[in-house]
Design an enzyme around this catalytic site. Structure first.
Site, PDB file in Angstrom:
ATOM      1  N   PHE A 167       0.854  -1.186   0.000  1.00  0.00           N
ATOM      2  CA  PHE A 167       0.000   0.000   0.000  1.00  0.00           C
ATOM      3  C   PHE A 167       0.899   1.248   0.000  1.00  0.00           C
ATOM      4  CE2 PHE A 167      -2.915   3.069   1.945  1.00  0.00           C
ATOM      5  CZ  PHE A 167      -4.085   2.797   1.278  1.00  0.00           C
ATOM      6  N   ASP A 206       2.278  -6.081   7.652  1.00  0.00           N
ATOM      7  CA  ASP A 206       1.113  -5.213   7.727  1.00  0.00           C
ATOM      8  C   ASP A 206      -0.121  -6.083   7.505  1.00  0.00           C
ATOM      9  OD1 ASP A 206      -0.981  -3.428   7.291  1.00  0.00           O
ATOM     10  OD2 ASP A 206       0.365  -1.888   6.497  1.00  0.00           O
ATOM     11  N   TYR A 263     -10.330  -0.483  11.321  1.00  0.00           N
ATOM     12  CA  TYR A 263     -11.572  -0.013  10.687  1.00  0.00           C
ATOM     13  C   TYR A 263     -11.957  -0.824   9.461  1.00  0.00           C
ATOM     14  CZ  TYR A 263      -8.025   2.540   7.978  1.00  0.00           C
ATOM     15  OH  TYR A 263      -6.927   2.863   7.241  1.00  0.00           O
ATOM     16  N   LYS A 264     -11.104  -1.765   9.034  1.00  0.00           N
ATOM     17  CA  LYS A 264     -11.447  -2.604   7.881  1.00  0.00           C
ATOM     18  C   LYS A 264     -12.212  -3.828   8.399  1.00  0.00           C
ATOM     19  CE  LYS A 264      -7.810  -0.590   5.061  1.00  0.00           C
ATOM     20  NZ  LYS A 264      -6.376  -0.587   4.727  1.00  0.00           N
ATOM     21  N   ARG A 292     -13.081  -3.758  -6.753  1.00  0.00           N
ATOM     22  CA  ARG A 292     -12.838  -4.649  -5.606  1.00  0.00           C
ATOM     23  C   ARG A 292     -14.145  -5.012  -4.907  1.00  0.00           C
ATOM     24  NH1 ARG A 292      -8.561  -2.163  -1.499  1.00  0.00           N
ATOM     25  NH2 ARG A 292     -10.273  -0.689  -1.202  1.00  0.00           N
TER      26      ARG A 292
HETATM   27  C1  LIG Z   1      -5.694   0.684   4.681  1.00  0.00           C
HETATM   28  C2  LIG Z   1      -4.209   0.592   4.731  1.00  0.00           C
HETATM   29  C3  LIG Z   1      -3.435   1.617   5.307  1.00  0.00           C
HETATM   30  C4  LIG Z   1      -4.074   2.874   5.803  1.00  0.00           C
HETATM   31  O1  LIG Z   1      -3.272   3.578   6.693  1.00  0.00           O
HETATM   32  P1  LIG Z   1      -3.953   4.681   7.621  1.00  0.00           P
HETATM   33  O2  LIG Z   1      -2.841   5.315   8.339  1.00  0.00           O
HETATM   34  O3  LIG Z   1      -4.929   3.979   8.508  1.00  0.00           O
HETATM   35  O4  LIG Z   1      -4.675   5.641   6.724  1.00  0.00           O
HETATM   36  C5  LIG Z   1      -2.068   1.426   5.389  1.00  0.00           C
HETATM   37  N1  LIG Z   1      -1.475   0.301   4.917  1.00  0.00           N
HETATM   38  C6  LIG Z   1      -2.195  -0.679   4.329  1.00  0.00           C
HETATM   39  C7  LIG Z   1      -1.512  -1.899   3.837  1.00  0.00           C
HETATM   40  C8  LIG Z   1      -3.570  -0.557   4.204  1.00  0.00           C
HETATM   41  O5  LIG Z   1      -4.280  -1.508   3.609  1.00  0.00           O
END
Ligand SMILES: *Cc1c(COP(=O)(O)O)cnc(C)c1O
Length: 392
Positions: free
Chosen positions: A108, A179, A204-205, A351
């Site tokens: 990400f 992660d 939050y996911k 998705r």
């Molecule tokens: C959703 C996601 C994030 C989001 O980071 P935030 O700091 O919560 O905005 C980071 N890394 C990955 C791999 C994600 O899927």
């Protein structure tokens, strides 16, 4: 499995729990209680009377079993981007004689950005090596300080083999940071068995704690007191209320805390974690695979214009299925207008997340009906479905 535990708007099929989980019904009351009975009535005494100060550790221990972590190795707080930074900074400090961060092109962007930003400040040359996901293993050698990977690819749903990659990393003396943003709550994770040094993720996911809910960090038990927090905040101090002029980290996972946490959002997280008490992640995984397989088979049969982007083999996938289509953005907008919420990632990825907590096979079939309708009738061609919003 737990549909009655969630609020879902009438007539909506929600296939985007991989981005933002829906509201657990208990969260509404819990948040209200925290706002009215705690913040309202207790004012600042809530830090003691309502245990606000202890929440990051208490909730960390409640989250730990979901990711296969032992007690007192997980702490809640901040955002995932910050937790990535913290883990990476700590890992680089433990690897002073190595200079490569190995990651993959499916990671990400914020994880990559945090690494880029950190590298500018560490005072020695560090290379951020980004390779194709399937080539990570062959690039693991004695030059690698840290292997930083996201277990499930946010775009394709591809699932890395945490056990074998972590094992190889350990063989060459590299530290692993996983992660778990798209895997915590989606599939069984065995941190204690796989023994990576660090893991991070958001709540939050798939954990359904609400927009902006705090993140988590895991540090392997034997390393906790060796880790030097780069973000040395007062809540991670061994005696925060001694107000020392100098920082001494707590002798526990508490040292990964930084500053004052979002107490109200912690209340939502607490309600969201209750849902997991009666659930087996093996069951969640089995049912999520069944739903995903059904979706893939039906879409391929009825919507031949769409191309499967996710791995075909369910063992190589997380809980999300992606299809490619040139006008994917407009198709997703048209689907949303027809009561099926998925999302879109540039340039052409649609998705769909399959979370058996509140989705069943009837929902999958209805979703495919709508998708077929939007494509066959050319509904997506309407101009209003082509206007890009700030969040896709
Ligand atoms: C959703 C996601 C994030 C989001 O980071 P935030 O700091 O919560 O905005 C980071 N890394 C990955 C791999 C994600 O899927």
């Amino acid at each position: 499995m737990r549909r009655n535990d969630f609020y879902l708007p009438e007539g909506i099929i929600y296939l985007d729990g991989n981005s933002l989980g829906p509201m657990p019904i208990a969260a509404q009351q819990r948040v209200q209680q925290t706002v009215v009975d705690e913040w309202g009535e207790m004012l600042i005494t809530g830090w003691n009377k309502a245990n606000w100060f202890q929440q990051p550790g208490l909730l960390g221990n409640r989250l730990a079993p979901i990711i296969g972590a032992p007690e007192n190795t997980v702490i809640i707080g901040d955002t995932l981007s910050i937790k990535v930074y913290q883990a990476l900074a700590a890992a680089l400090q433990l690897q002073a004689d190595r200079s490569v961060i190995l990651t993959d092109s499916g990671n990400f962007p914020t994880d990559l950005y945090m690494a880029e930003g950190l590298i500018k400040t560490v005072g020695r040359h560090i290379e951020l090596k980004v390779v194709a996901p399937e080539e990570v293993k062959e690039h693991l050698d004695e030059s690698v300080a840290v292997m930083m990977l996201t277990q499930v690819d946010y775009k394709t749903g591809r699932l890395h083999d945490m056990a074998s990659l972590t094992e190889k990393a350990q063989k060459v003396g590299a530290i692993s940071i996983w992660d778990l943003a798209h895997s915590a709550g989606a599939l069984p994770i065995h941190l204690e068995k796989c023994k990576p040094e660090f893991a991070v993720g958001c709540t939050y996911k798939y954990l359904n704690a609400g927009p902006g809910a705090p993140a988590f960090i895991y540090v392997r038990h034997d390393l906790i007191n060796k880790v030097e927090p780069a973000l040395a905040g007062w809540h991670g101090h061994s005696a925060p209320f001694a107000f020392d002029a100098h920082y001494t980290p707590a002798n526990s996972i508490e040292r990964m805390r930084i500053g004052t946490q979002p107490v109200i959002q912690m209340a939502a997280l607490s309600a969201a974690l209750d849902v997991w008490d009666k659930i087996s992640l093996d069951d969640v995984r089995a049912q999520s695979i069944a739903l995903s397989e059904l979706f893939i088979a039906q879409v391929e049969k009825r919507c031949p214009a769409l191309k499967l982007i996710s791995p075909r083999n369910s063992a190589d996938r997380g809980s999300q299925v992606s299809f490619g289509f040139e006008h994917g953005y407009a198709v997703v907008q048209a689907l949303i207008a027809n009561g099926v919420i998925g999302d879109f990632r540039a340039p052409n990825v649609m998705r769909f997340g399959f979370t058996p907590l509140y989705i069943d096979s009837a929902d999958v079939l209805t979703a495919v009906d709508k998708l077929e309708y939007v494509l066959n009738e050319g509904i997506w061609k309407q101009e209003n479905f082509h206007q890009r919003a700030a969040v896709t």
